[in-house]
Motif scaffolding. Structure first.
Motif, mmCIF file in Angstrom:
data_model
loop_
_atom_site.group_PDB
_atom_site.id
_atom_site.type_symbol
_atom_site.label_atom_id
_atom_site.label_comp_id
_atom_site.label_asym_id
_atom_site.label_seq_id
_atom_site.Cartn_x
_atom_site.Cartn_y
_atom_site.Cartn_z
ATOM 1 N N PRO A 247 0.803 -1.217 0.000
ATOM 2 C CA PRO A 247 0.000 0.000 0.000
ATOM 3 C C PRO A 247 0.839 1.273 0.000
ATOM 4 C CG PRO A 247 -0.138 -1.106 2.119
ATOM 5 C CD PRO A 247 0.593 -2.022 1.178
ATOM 6 N N ALA A 248 2.015 1.230 0.567
ATOM 7 C CA ALA A 248 2.896 2.404 0.590
ATOM 8 C C ALA A 248 3.938 2.254 -0.506
ATOM 9 C CB ALA A 248 3.539 2.543 1.954
ATOM 10 N N GLY A 249 3.488 2.038 -1.727
ATOM 11 C CA GLY A 249 4.368 1.724 -2.844
ATOM 12 C C GLY A 249 5.499 2.705 -3.062
ATOM 13 N N ALA A 250 5.246 4.001 -2.879
ATOM 14 C CA ALA A 250 6.299 4.993 -3.122
ATOM 15 C C ALA A 250 7.446 4.811 -2.148
ATOM 16 C CB ALA A 250 5.723 6.397 -3.023
ATOM 17 N N GLY A 251 7.157 4.643 -0.864
ATOM 18 C CA GLY A 251 8.201 4.435 0.135
ATOM 19 C C GLY A 251 8.932 3.137 -0.106
ATOM 20 N N LEU A 252 8.211 2.113 -0.462
ATOM 21 C CA LEU A 252 8.827 0.822 -0.726
ATOM 22 C C LEU A 252 9.665 0.872 -1.997
ATOM 23 C CD1 LEU A 252 5.887 -1.552 0.251
ATOM 24 C CD2 LEU A 252 7.918 -1.018 1.571
ATOM 25 N N ALA A 253 9.209 1.626 -2.976
ATOM 26 C CA ALA A 253 9.993 1.771 -4.201
ATOM 27 C C ALA A 253 11.314 2.473 -3.896
ATOM 28 C CB ALA A 253 9.197 2.549 -5.245
ATOM 29 N N ARG A 254 11.289 3.465 -3.013
ATOM 30 C CA ARG A 254 12.511 4.168 -2.620
ATOM 31 C C ARG A 254 13.451 3.205 -1.898
ATOM 32 N NH1 ARG A 254 15.160 8.620 -4.128
ATOM 33 N NH2 ARG A 254 13.576 10.108 -3.557
ATOM 34 N N GLN A 255 12.902 2.357 -1.034
ATOM 35 C CA GLN A 255 13.729 1.382 -0.326
ATOM 36 C C GLN A 255 14.355 0.397 -1.306
ATOM 37 O OE1 GLN A 255 11.325 -0.226 2.830
ATOM 38 N NE2 GLN A 255 11.311 1.708 3.940
ATOM 39 N N GLN A 256 13.609 0.010 -2.313
ATOM 40 C CA GLN A 256 14.149 -0.896 -3.327
ATOM 41 C C GLN A 256 15.282 -0.208 -4.091
ATOM 42 O OE1 GLN A 256 11.375 -2.201 -6.389
ATOM 43 N NE2 GLN A 256 12.131 -4.281 -6.103
ATOM 44 N N GLU A 257 15.104 1.075 -4.370
ATOM 45 C CA GLU A 257 16.133 1.852 -5.053
ATOM 46 C C GLU A 257 17.398 1.938 -4.192
ATOM 47 O OE1 GLU A 257 16.187 6.075 -7.505
ATOM 48 O OE2 GLU A 257 14.687 5.770 -5.934
ATOM 49 N N ILE A 258 17.219 2.176 -2.901
ATOM 50 C CA ILE A 258 18.354 2.240 -1.986
ATOM 51 C C ILE A 258 19.029 0.886 -1.891
ATOM 52 C CG2 ILE A 258 18.958 2.512 0.462
ATOM 53 C CD1 ILE A 258 16.924 4.863 0.492
ATOM 54 N N LEU A 259 18.249 -0.171 -1.862
ATOM 55 C CA LEU A 259 18.820 -1.518 -1.820
ATOM 56 C C LEU A 259 19.688 -1.789 -3.040
ATOM 57 C CD1 LEU A 259 19.004 -4.227 -0.344
ATOM 58 C CD2 LEU A 259 16.911 -4.924 -1.527
ATOM 59 N N SER A 260 19.279 -1.307 -4.194
ATOM 60 C CA SER A 260 20.103 -1.515 -5.391
ATOM 61 C C SER A 260 21.427 -0.760 -5.283
ATOM 62 C CB SER A 260 19.337 -1.105 -6.657
ATOM 63 O OG SER A 260 19.194 0.283 -6.739
ATOM 64 N N HIS A 261 21.412 0.406 -4.665
ATOM 65 C CA HIS A 261 22.656 1.151 -4.435
ATOM 66 C C HIS A 261 23.556 0.411 -3.437
ATOM 67 C CE1 HIS A 261 22.115 4.978 -6.610
ATOM 68 N NE2 HIS A 261 20.822 4.793 -6.389
ATOM 69 N N ILE A 262 22.952 -0.149 -2.397
ATOM 70 C CA ILE A 262 23.710 -0.929 -1.417
ATOM 71 C C ILE A 262 24.383 -2.105 -2.108
ATOM 72 C CG2 ILE A 262 23.511 -2.460 0.588
ATOM 73 C CD1 ILE A 262 21.284 -0.596 1.611
ATOM 74 N N ALA A 263 23.647 -2.764 -2.999
ATOM 75 C CA ALA A 263 24.186 -3.925 -3.717
ATOM 76 C C ALA A 263 25.399 -3.544 -4.570
ATOM 77 C CB ALA A 263 23.104 -4.555 -4.591
ATOM 78 N N ARG A 264 25.437 -2.297 -5.023
ATOM 79 C CA ARG A 264 26.580 -1.822 -5.812
ATOM 80 C C ARG A 264 27.720 -1.332 -4.925
ATOM 81 N NH1 ARG A 264 22.241 0.129 -9.111
ATOM 82 N NH2 ARG A 264 22.360 2.186 -8.178
ATOM 83 N N GLY A 265 27.529 -1.378 -3.604
ATOM 84 C CA GLY A 265 28.587 -0.997 -2.676
ATOM 85 C C GLY A 265 28.626 0.472 -2.320
ATOM 86 N N ALA A 266 27.556 1.204 -2.600
ATOM 87 C CA ALA A 266 27.524 2.636 -2.302
ATOM 88 C C ALA A 266 27.376 2.883 -0.801
ATOM 89 C CB ALA A 266 26.370 3.305 -3.041
ATOM 90 N N SER A 267 28.028 3.937 -0.324
ATOM 91 C CA SER A 267 27.893 4.351 1.076
ATOM 92 C C SER A 267 26.598 5.150 1.234
ATOM 93 C CB SER A 267 29.072 5.228 1.482
ATOM 94 O OG SER A 267 29.015 6.478 0.796
#
Length: 86
Positions: A23-43
């Motif tokens: 239901p909170a798709g926008a917040g979850l989409a942002r978390q998914q975006e952050i997770l992809s950055h984490i996977a690339r090793g970003a601080s």
């Protein structure tokens, strides 16, 4: 992670579709975006700059990601993300 944690993680992902749905798709989409950055090793600082948000906001999102996926570290989150995409 432990057997119980793996089962809880699998159930949470099955019910909520991981991080990208709900239901909170926008917040979850942002978390998914952050997770992809984490996977690339970003601080956190690098993620904040890339997404034009405060570093504190990134830290909060990371905490939520770890809690939702029942993980203990960014490394575990990166491994989780890599497993979803590859």
């Amino acid at each position: 992670w432990g057997a119980g944690g793996a089962a809880q993680r699998a159930q949470a992902c099955a019910c909520a579709g991981g991080l990208g749905r709900g239901p909170a798709g926008a917040g979850l989409a942002r978390q998914q975006e952050i997770l992809s950055h984490i996977a690339r090793g970003a601080s956190n600082k690098e993620i904040a700059r890339a997404l034009d948000i405060a570093e504190t906001t990134v830290k909060i999102h990371v905490q939520h990601i770890l809690r939702k996926l029942d993980l203990n570290s960014r490394v575990q989150a990166a491994v989780y993300a890599a497993g979803r995409t590859g």
